[in-house]
Design a protein around this motif. Sequence first.
Motif, short mmCIF file in Angstrom:
data_model
loop_
_atom_site.label_atom_id
_atom_site.label_comp_id
_atom_site.label_asym_id
_atom_site.label_seq_id
_atom_site.Cartn_x
_atom_site.Cartn_y
_atom_site.Cartn_z
N ARG A 184 0.44 2.67 -5.29
CA ARG A 184 0.61 1.30 -5.78
C ARG A 184 0.41 0.29 -4.66
O ARG A 184 -0.18 -0.77 -4.87
CB ARG A 184 1.99 1.16 -6.41
CG ARG A 184 2.26 -0.17 -7.01
CD ARG A 184 1.40 -0.37 -8.24
NE ARG A 184 1.72 -1.66 -8.82
CZ ARG A 184 0.91 -2.34 -9.56
NH1 ARG A 184 -0.28 -1.87 -9.86
NH2 ARG A 184 1.27 -3.50 -10.05
N MET A 185 0.89 0.60 -3.47
CA MET A 185 0.69 -0.31 -2.35
C MET A 185 -0.79 -0.43 -2.01
O MET A 185 -1.26 -1.50 -1.62
CB MET A 185 1.49 0.15 -1.13
CG MET A 185 2.96 -0.08 -1.32
SD MET A 185 4.09 0.41 0.02
CE MET A 185 3.13 1.01 1.31
N GLY A 186 -1.56 0.65 -2.18
CA GLY A 186 -3.01 0.57 -1.98
C GLY A 186 -3.66 -0.33 -3.00
O GLY A 186 -4.58 -1.09 -2.67
N GLU A 187 -3.20 -0.28 -4.25
CA GLU A 187 -3.74 -1.18 -5.27
C GLU A 187 -3.42 -2.63 -4.95
O GLU A 187 -4.26 -3.51 -5.11
CB GLU A 187 -3.16 -0.82 -6.64
CG GLU A 187 -3.63 0.50 -7.20
CD GLU A 187 -2.91 0.86 -8.48
OE1 GLU A 187 -2.14 0.00 -9.01
OE2 GLU A 187 -3.10 1.98 -8.97
N ILE A 188 -2.21 -2.89 -4.50
CA ILE A 188 -1.82 -4.26 -4.13
C ILE A 188 -2.67 -4.74 -2.96
O ILE A 188 -3.15 -5.87 -2.95
CB ILE A 188 -0.32 -4.32 -3.80
CG1 ILE A 188 0.50 -4.08 -5.07
CG2 ILE A 188 0.06 -5.64 -3.18
CD1 ILE A 188 1.97 -3.89 -4.82
N ARG A 189 -2.87 -3.88 -1.97
CA ARG A 189 -3.70 -4.24 -0.81
C ARG A 189 -5.12 -4.60 -1.25
O ARG A 189 -5.71 -5.55 -0.76
CB ARG A 189 -3.73 -3.10 0.18
CG ARG A 189 -4.57 -3.40 1.42
CD ARG A 189 -4.97 -2.14 2.15
NE ARG A 189 -5.78 -1.32 1.27
CZ ARG A 189 -5.70 0.01 1.20
NH1 ARG A 189 -4.85 0.67 1.95
NH2 ARG A 189 -6.47 0.69 0.38
N ASP A 190 -5.66 -3.83 -2.18
CA ASP A 190 -7.03 -4.09 -2.64
C ASP A 190 -7.15 -5.39 -3.42
O ASP A 190 -8.23 -5.99 -3.45
CB ASP A 190 -7.52 -2.92 -3.50
CG ASP A 190 -7.67 -1.64 -2.70
OD1 ASP A 190 -7.74 -1.72 -1.45
OD2 ASP A 190 -7.68 -0.55 -3.33
N ARG A 191 -6.07 -5.86 -4.03
CA ARG A 191 -6.11 -7.10 -4.81
C ARG A 191 -5.88 -8.35 -3.96
O ARG A 191 -6.11 -9.46 -4.41
CB ARG A 191 -5.06 -7.07 -5.92
CG ARG A 191 -5.41 -6.09 -7.01
CD ARG A 191 -4.40 -6.14 -8.10
NE ARG A 191 -4.74 -5.18 -9.15
CZ ARG A 191 -4.07 -5.05 -10.25
NH1 ARG A 191 -3.00 -5.80 -10.48
NH2 ARG A 191 -4.44 -4.16 -11.14
N LEU A 192 -5.40 -8.18 -2.75
CA LEU A 192 -5.13 -9.33 -1.88
C LEU A 192 -6.45 -9.96 -1.45
O LEU A 192 -7.46 -9.25 -1.24
CB LEU A 192 -4.35 -8.90 -0.66
CG LEU A 192 -2.89 -8.53 -0.88
CD1 LEU A 192 -2.28 -8.00 0.41
CD2 LEU A 192 -2.10 -9.70 -1.40
N PRO A 193 -6.45 -11.27 -1.27
CA PRO A 193 -7.69 -11.90 -0.77
C PRO A 193 -7.94 -11.49 0.67
O PRO A 193 -6.99 -11.21 1.43
CB PRO A 193 -7.40 -13.40 -0.90
CG PRO A 193 -5.92 -13.52 -0.95
CD PRO A 193 -5.41 -12.24 -1.52
#
Length: 116
Positions: free
Chosen positions: A104-113
């Motif tokens: 989940r943290m990887g998904e959040i990282r990928d969504r960050l600008p």
Amino acid sequence: MTMQNTNGGAANGFQDLVKRFWGFDHMIGSALIKIIYYIGLFAILIFTVLAMFGGGLMGAMMGGSGGGGGALMFILAPIIGVVYLVFWRFICEMWLLMFLMYARMGEIRDRLPPPS
């Protein structure tokens, strides 16, 4: 009429498993945790059954003087086994939660600008 290879799907599935194992594209931790859980579940079951019959055997061998301890072990072994089972399930869920948090943290990282 065409003939289909029934083993092709199984071979392809095995090849996909090998690619996932060696490729590091996907985490296999959740699958390993499930395997470890079932191994622990089997071990808890075996030890509980052995403790029950060991307690019964101890009560039979001691006769009148220690028969109560064997009967008590025969009764307490399943209760202790259930407690161990709940604890083991909790531990495995915590391991699984760590892998899920990482994903989940990887998904959040990928969504960050991107940083500017």
